[in-house]
Design an enzyme around this catalytic site. Structure first.
Site, PDB file in Angstrom:
ATOM      1  N   ASP A  34       0.866  -1.294   0.107  1.00 18.31           N
ATOM      2  CA  ASP A  34      -0.070   0.006   0.129  1.00 18.31           C
ATOM      3  C   ASP A  34       0.717   1.189  -0.118  1.00 18.31           C
ATOM      4  O   ASP A  34       2.025   1.300   0.612  1.00 18.31           O
ATOM      5  CB  ASP A  34      -0.988  -0.018   1.199  1.00 18.31           C
ATOM      6  N   GLU A  40       1.211  -0.597  -5.029  1.00 23.62           N
ATOM      7  CA  GLU A  40       0.306   0.761  -5.361  1.00 23.62           C
ATOM      8  C   GLU A  40       1.217   1.848  -5.426  1.00 23.62           C
ATOM      9  O   GLU A  40       1.565   2.549  -4.407  1.00 23.62           O
ATOM     10  CB  GLU A  40      -0.645   0.715  -4.255  1.00 23.62           C
TER      11      GLU A  40
END
Length: 671
Positions: free
Chosen positions: A351, A404
């Site tokens: 993330d 990401e």
């Protein structure tokens, strides 16, 4: 085949043991200094080499050392506790077993200045709730959960629980073949889901399903829909439900909301037995300031960077790891390994990588400090990510790490030896933004914006991209996917089927957030179930059938995946028919006979006898049409094979006439 185990059974036995640690009196008025390893007979799971690796930032399996471990010592079963608290002058274990008495069970600090505190407590074991009581050298007192605990109390309670990760795995067939399932030349279609809100108890909408109940419903659903992988939004222990799992306090524990660690492993096991891979959302970018968590763990800035310009995240009001501190690097490296090793995860979606890479991320001038070269890159993060990916792929060469990352940072998904960061894939955020912006436009004006669709292939092969239509696109007033589409109800659903068709026939791996596959009409709500009742209505039932058909096409047609990440797997045929907003392109497999011809009509006007140039003489059979009646389409299809003729068209010597449906996609294959 022998059953694989991830650790020894509940009571572990060390080959070398020492006498039990002396215990403090049952009550004290003020914490006294704890004993040190200079005192004889301190039990330890750490070798000198373990300590060396930990302090060098190189230890990959700290979960075997730190935390609580039920062991047999000198014929007595008890629990060994170890915690890192270098700024503490006193540490004890408090829990139900001692009435939360801060002075009854103190830990001893190692003699080697590592800051590691340890104790063996006899006659307590699995299921005991506990915390560490820590007194900072300056006198500050804190009570903390165990950073390495495998299970925690159910929120809002915050104590850790003595537990293990022992499980008799029954997924040997998957583990033996997952190299092929996770390969870049394999079909990868990911279903992203939030475990708490995917589905709830129909009789009690407030009740979250357990890991076992999720498995009962999820495994057959994913099998039926045809997704190859599922990605769970963070399942690590998190106290605050509105964080969606992204504010983690227990990095080594599956969330207790849904059951035990073993029940979580059984969920993964059942998915593997059904041939479905499991990706876990991993959050090394920040952690919350909860009193029982990592923040100021031993009374000092232990895990977070002490400089708020590097240690505090203004967007998420949370704290950033001190990536340059070797012991913190060992914590994160071991944590990534834990989920792959003990839980058999098939990959990690990492993330907020962009927030880690740049020192000035979400900061104004004067709020950040350049690196030693005067740049904005976080050099500690770059070195950590490279080291982490190299270590992961060395230990688990058949998994995938997925970043990401929303910037143009070079080489995110390129090997470290080529100067890259070493990820296996990267989310294609540019494709997502351009595509959604295009599809939100009134079809009458799309002819002026066709470049928003075609631009993606200019950079599509600079990275190994995954195309994400994720949770971030259906919250905070952004509307659901079908809610973004223009037009009346029929057109909105036709637009979404067209969007999915474009996504699945575009180069790259695919990711779709839960609910999109059946046209969820409302925005995602973290505390409420998806609207499964919608599947009784024709538009939603048709949408689900369309996505199922796309997944089938994706898995059965080699041209859809064999060359997903190389430019030789894609070729534009025609992008200049802006007036009709029709686009054609080819997806190529390793064999010419596997090639697919894709035709997209971005307007609600059907095009009958529409002529397109084709690369090869022959007969073309329609293998997919998003306008099929079973998908809630209007039924403008091409039911019979279409033979090419020698009429030159669009620079090709051969061409065909076909019916192009309104707001529809057609996929053709030579027969």
């Amino acid at each position: 085949m022998a059953k694989r185990k991830t650790t020894t059974p509940a009571a572990e036995t060390e080959q070398t043991v020492q006498p039990a640690s002396p215990q403090a009196p049952t009550t004290i008025t003020a914490p006294a200094a704890s004993p040190t390893h200079q005192d004889a007979g301190i039990y330890s799971r750490f070798s000198d080499f373990d300590v060396h690796l930990f302090r060098a930032g190189k230890h990959q399996k700290l979960y075997e050392k730190f935390g609580s471990h039920v062991v047999e010592h000198n014929g007595v079963t008890g629990t060994y506790f170890a915690v890192w608290a270098p700024s503490a002058k006193y540490v004890s274990v408090i829990g139900n077993f001692n009435g939360w008495n801060k002075g009854s069970h103190s830990l001893s600090v190692r003699w080697d200045s590592s800051g590691i505190w340890e104790v063996f407590i006899p006659n307590i074991g699995r299921g005991e709730s506990y915390k560490y009581f820590i007194v900072h050298e300056g006198g500050r007192e804190v009570e903390k959960g165990d950073p390495y605990a495998h299970w925690w109390e159910l929120p809002p309670k915050t104590a850790s629980i003595v537990w293990d990760t022992y499980h008799e795995w029954q997924d040997q067939e998957w583990m033996a073949t997952r190299k092929e399932k996770n390969a870049l030349n394999a079909p990868i279609s990911v279903y992203e889901m939030h475990m708490s809100s995917w589905r709830r108890d129909p009789g009690d909408p407030e009740r979250e399903l357990s890991y076992g109940e999720i498995a009962d419903a999820l495994v057959p659903y994913l099998q039926d829909m045809g997704f190859t992988h599922v990605e769970f939004m963070p399942v690590m222990q998190y106290p605050y439900a509105p964080s969606w799992g992204y504010q983690i306090t227990g990095y080594y524990a599956p969330s207790s909301r849904f059951g035990t660690p073993q029940e979580f492993m059984q969920l993964i096991e059942r998915l593997h037995q059904a041939g479905i891979g499991v990706l876990l959302d991993w959050v090394p970018s920040h952690f919350p300031g909860d009193a029982h968590g990592l923040y100021e763990f031993d009374g000092s800035h232990l895990y977070e960077h002490p400089d708020p310009r590097k240690g505090y995240h203004p967007d998420w009001k949370s704290y950033i790891f001190n990536y340059g501190r070797p012991e913190v690097r060992s914590f994160l490296l071991s944590n990534a390994m834990f989920w792959l090793d003990r839980c058999h995860a098939d990959g990690l979606r990492v993330d907020a990588v962009a927030s880690m890479l740049y020192l000035d991320y979400s900061r104004n001038a004067g709020e950040w400090e350049p690196n030693v070269f005067g740049g904005r890159e976080n050099l500690d993060v770059i070195s950590l990510i490279k080291e982490l990916n190299e270590a992961i792929y060395k230990e688990f060469p058949d998994i995938q790490t997925i970043a990401e990352e929303s910037t143009a940072f070079p080489g995110v998904s390129r090997p470290v030896f080529m100067g890259g960061l070493g990820f296996g894939m990267k989310w294609m955020m540019g494709w997502m933004n351009d595509t959604l912006r295009y599809f939100e436009r009134d079809p009458a004006f799309r002819k002026f914006h066709q470049d928003e669709l075609t631009f993606s292939t200019v950079y599509a092969y600079t990275e190994n991209f995954m195309l994400p239509l994720s949770h971030d696109e259906v919250v905070y007033g952004k509307k659901s996917l079908v809610g973004k589409m223009p037009g009346d109800e029929w057109q909105r659903f036709a637009n979404l089927r067209l969007l999915f068709s474009y996504m699945f026939t575009h180069s790259g791996a695919k990711l779709l957030f839960m609910g999109g596959e059946f046209g969820q009409t409302s925005e995602w709500k973290f505390d409420d179930s998806l609207d499964w009742h919608l599947l009784q209505f024709a538009p939603h039932k048709g949408m689900a059938a369309c996505v199922k058909a796309l997944n089938t096409l994706h898995k059965t047609e080699p041209a859809m995946y064999e060359r997903n990440f190389t430019a030789d797997g894609f070729e534009w045929l025609e992008t200049s028919d802006r007036e009709n907003s029709v686009i054609t392109y080819i997806r190529k497999g390793n064999r010419p006979e596997d090639n697919l011809l894709i035709v997209l009509n971005m307007t609600p006007v059907p095009r009958s006898s529409y002529r397109i140039g084709v690369p090869t003489e022959g007969s073309y059979q329609e293998v997919f049409n998003s306008d099929a009646l079973e998908f809630y389409g209007s039924g403008v299809v091409n039911s019979s094979p279409i033979s090419s003729d020698q009429q030159p068209w669009q620079g090709r010597s051969q061409s065909i006439n076909l019916n192009v449906p309104p707001l529809g996609a057609v996929v053709l294959k030579m027969v």
